[in-house]
Design a protein around this motif. Structure first.
Motif, mmCIF file in Angstrom:
data_model
loop_
_atom_site.group_PDB
_atom_site.id
_atom_site.type_symbol
_atom_site.label_atom_id
_atom_site.label_comp_id
_atom_site.label_asym_id
_atom_site.label_seq_id
_atom_site.Cartn_x
_atom_site.Cartn_y
_atom_site.Cartn_z
ATOM 1 N N GLY A 239 10.841 49.470 50.741
ATOM 2 C CA GLY A 239 10.733 49.458 49.291
ATOM 3 C C GLY A 239 11.551 50.583 48.686
ATOM 4 O O GLY A 239 11.605 51.679 49.256
ATOM 5 N N GLY A 240 12.160 50.327 47.547
ATOM 6 C CA GLY A 240 12.990 51.351 46.931
ATOM 7 C C GLY A 240 12.180 52.553 46.466
ATOM 8 O O GLY A 240 12.507 53.701 46.778
ATOM 9 N N VAL A 241 11.122 52.286 45.701
ATOM 10 C CA VAL A 241 10.309 53.349 45.120
ATOM 11 C C VAL A 241 8.834 52.999 45.309
ATOM 12 O O VAL A 241 8.439 51.833 45.211
ATOM 13 C CB VAL A 241 10.632 53.546 43.617
ATOM 14 C CG1 VAL A 241 9.795 54.662 43.012
ATOM 15 C CG2 VAL A 241 12.120 53.871 43.427
ATOM 16 N N ASP A 242 8.020 54.008 45.544
ATOM 17 C CA ASP A 242 6.594 53.822 45.802
ATOM 18 C C ASP A 242 5.847 53.640 44.482
ATOM 19 O O ASP A 242 5.212 54.558 43.963
ATOM 20 C CB ASP A 242 6.066 55.043 46.556
ATOM 21 C CG ASP A 242 4.649 54.848 47.081
ATOM 22 O OD1 ASP A 242 4.057 53.786 46.815
ATOM 23 O OD2 ASP A 242 4.140 55.768 47.745
ATOM 24 N N VAL A 243 5.938 52.428 43.933
ATOM 25 C CA VAL A 243 5.313 52.098 42.642
ATOM 26 C C VAL A 243 4.615 50.742 42.762
ATOM 27 O O VAL A 243 4.922 49.953 43.658
ATOM 28 C CB VAL A 243 6.356 52.051 41.505
ATOM 29 C CG1 VAL A 243 6.919 53.440 41.222
ATOM 30 C CG2 VAL A 243 7.489 51.074 41.831
ATOM 31 N N PRO A 244 3.665 50.448 41.862
ATOM 32 C CA PRO A 244 2.911 49.197 41.963
ATOM 33 C C PRO A 244 3.764 47.938 42.038
ATOM 34 O O PRO A 244 3.408 46.995 42.761
ATOM 35 C CB PRO A 244 2.050 49.221 40.698
ATOM 36 C CG PRO A 244 1.813 50.675 40.448
ATOM 37 C CD PRO A 244 3.113 51.337 40.815
ATOM 38 N N LEU A 245 4.875 47.878 41.303
ATOM 39 C CA LEU A 245 5.729 46.694 41.352
ATOM 40 C C LEU A 245 6.191 46.423 42.780
ATOM 41 O O LEU A 245 6.123 45.287 43.270
ATOM 42 C CB LEU A 245 6.941 46.862 40.440
ATOM 43 C CG LEU A 245 8.002 45.757 40.562
ATOM 44 C CD1 LEU A 245 7.455 44.416 40.107
ATOM 45 C CD2 LEU A 245 9.256 46.123 39.774
ATOM 46 N N ILE A 246 6.658 47.447 43.466
ATOM 47 C CA ILE A 246 7.175 47.265 44.822
ATOM 48 C C ILE A 246 6.042 47.067 45.815
ATOM 49 O O ILE A 246 6.222 46.428 46.861
ATOM 50 C CB ILE A 246 8.079 48.448 45.218
ATOM 51 C CG1 ILE A 246 9.183 48.632 44.158
ATOM 52 C CG2 ILE A 246 8.740 48.193 46.574
ATOM 53 C CD1 ILE A 246 10.036 47.393 43.911
ATOM 54 N N HIS A 247 4.854 47.581 45.487
ATOM 55 C CA HIS A 247 3.689 47.306 46.335
ATOM 56 C C HIS A 247 3.427 45.800 46.418
ATOM 57 O O HIS A 247 2.942 45.304 47.447
ATOM 58 C CB HIS A 247 2.442 47.997 45.786
ATOM 59 C CG HIS A 247 2.536 49.491 45.781
ATOM 60 N ND1 HIS A 247 1.617 50.290 45.128
ATOM 61 C CD2 HIS A 247 3.443 50.344 46.334
ATOM 62 C CE1 HIS A 247 1.948 51.551 45.277
ATOM 63 N NE2 HIS A 247 3.057 51.615 46.005
ATOM 64 N N LYS A 248 3.720 45.059 45.346
ATOM 65 C CA LYS A 248 3.533 43.610 45.346
ATOM 66 C C LYS A 248 4.412 42.949 46.407
ATOM 67 O O LYS A 248 3.975 42.038 47.126
ATOM 68 C CB LYS A 248 3.852 43.033 43.966
ATOM 69 C CG LYS A 248 2.871 43.409 42.874
ATOM 70 C CD LYS A 248 3.390 43.028 41.498
ATOM 71 C CE LYS A 248 3.529 41.542 41.316
ATOM 72 N NZ LYS A 248 4.050 41.205 39.961
ATOM 73 N N PHE A 249 5.653 43.398 46.498
ATOM 74 C CA PHE A 249 6.559 42.858 47.505
ATOM 75 C C PHE A 249 6.020 43.140 48.908
ATOM 76 O O PHE A 249 6.006 42.259 49.774
ATOM 77 C CB PHE A 249 7.942 43.492 47.364
ATOM 78 C CG PHE A 249 8.734 43.076 46.158
ATOM 79 C CD1 PHE A 249 9.623 42.010 46.223
ATOM 80 C CD2 PHE A 249 8.628 43.766 44.964
ATOM 81 C CE1 PHE A 249 10.378 41.636 45.123
ATOM 82 C CE2 PHE A 249 9.375 43.402 43.854
ATOM 83 C CZ PHE A 249 10.249 42.336 43.937
ATOM 84 N N ALA A 250 5.609 44.399 49.121
ATOM 85 C CA ALA A 250 5.124 44.805 50.440
ATOM 86 C C ALA A 250 3.870 44.036 50.836
ATOM 87 O O ALA A 250 3.742 43.567 51.976
ATOM 88 C CB ALA A 250 4.848 46.308 50.449
#
Length: 351
Positions: A173-184
């Motif tokens: 993930g690029g940045v540890d933020v809620p949006l990218i948590h969705k991808f993970a």
């Protein structure tokens, strides 16, 4: 707040915009006059997220939507690059400048524009604003253009689980933020539901966007190389421009990468790596941008939360790579998972 589903199609025209203008970041535009807040007499304007145009991913997808709107509606457009180290006030100034010039709608590409869109929309209530990937900006003249990224990521996890030979896959993930948590979250769930014994290596490049998590291919490459050393043979990146480094590393090390947002197998800048790009978890930012512009043109501006998901066809997996498209085992598994997600039989996690 009302919820609507987009149904218009996005295109992939190939025209380029010409004149340069300085407006709190580099821009392409076809006019530069100003006006009061009368709802705008010009067309669509984009303010790009970190990484800017040329990221072969998120921002470029938004630009495709702008090109389709410009070609169809024959009006002035503008698109502005971000600047290094900019503040929320800088972003607000950029949006205000576009609204003053009469552009309508004005779209901030990326969740980082949340505070700026909220402030600018309050100052220009007759102008329609859009923000991509943020559902928190509540205003009558704002459309929150969001996606169920976790659903496409789940399918990416299914594909990765079917493709791995080492039973180890990676997520970057690029940045540890809620949006990218969705991808993970979606990716890991898809892997585990498909093949429980597969190990998922997961990491984020930075804690904040300002540290370059979405704009540093070198960081992406180093992270991918580290996961590949730990036996990951399929690596999925949700990291904007940094994802190019992940794809490069996968190609060099002879493993597979899964792209994001755009169909990265088809991106010219990534052509020499394309055989390593198994698929891409796509979200149709182009369609969202175009459809908001069309709604304004039609006199019925979208507002509130406007969500794209698997059911609407606005997230999914690209099948441009013949190695993916012609793999019956992967295709059958992905199709079955997609049907279950759409029917509600599978509930995909967002964190």
């Amino acid at each position: 707040m009302r919820r609507v589903t987009r149904i218009a199609l996005a295109g992939t025209a190939t025209a380029s915009l010409a004149l340069a203008l300085s407006a709190c970041g580099g821009t392409s535009t076809s006019s530069s006059s100003s006006s009061d807040d009368k709802g705008g007499h010009k067309g669509l304007a984009l303010a790009y997220d970190v990484g800017g145009k040329g990221d072969q991913s998120f921002n470029d997808a938004a630009y495709e939507g702008l090109k389709k709107a410009k070609g169809e509606f024959k009006y002035d457009t503008a698109d502005i690059e971000p600047t290094d180290g900019e503040t929320d006030a800088d972003k607000e100034q950029r949006l205000v400048s576009l609204a003053k010039q009469g552009f309508n709608p004005v779209i901030g590409v990326g969740f980082a524009y949340g505070p700026a869109v909220k402030a600018a929309a309050a100052k220009f209530p007759k102008t329609t604003f859009g923000i991509v990937d943020d559902s928190s900006v509540e205003a009558k003249n704002v459309a929150d253009l969001v996606f169920s990224e976790q659903e496409a990521s789940y399918l990416a996890g299914v594909a990765a689980a079917k493709a791995t030979k080492t039973d180890t896959v990676g997520f970057i993930g690029g940045v540890d933020v809620p949006l990218i948590h969705k991808f993970a979250a979606g990716f890991e769930q898809g892997v585990k539901d498909t093949k429980p014994g597969v190990k998922v290596l997961s990491q984020y490049l930075t804690q904040t966007a300002q540290e370059g998590g979405f704009s540093s291919p070198d960081k992406g490459k180093a992270a991918a190389e580290g996961q590949i050393e730990k036996k990951a043979d399929v690596v999925y990146a949700a990291a904007g421009l940094s994802g190019q480094g992940v794809i490069e590393a996968a190609s060099t090390k002879k493993v597979l990468a899964i792209g994001v947002d755009s169909d990265q197998y088809l991106q010219e800048a990534l052509a020499k790596y394309k055989d390593s790009i198994l698929t891409s978890a796509t979200k149709d930012v182009a369609k969202a941008v175009y459809t908001l512009a069309k709604s304004v043109e039609d006199g019925k501006p979208e507002s509130g939360i406007v969500r794209g998901d698997l059911k609407s066809g606005e997230v999914g997996l690209a099948d441009s790579n013949p190695a993916f498209k012609n793999n019956t085992a992967i295709q059958d598994a992905v199709k079955a998972a997609q049907e279950k997600i759409i029917s509600g039989a599978i509930k995909v996690k967002t964190s």
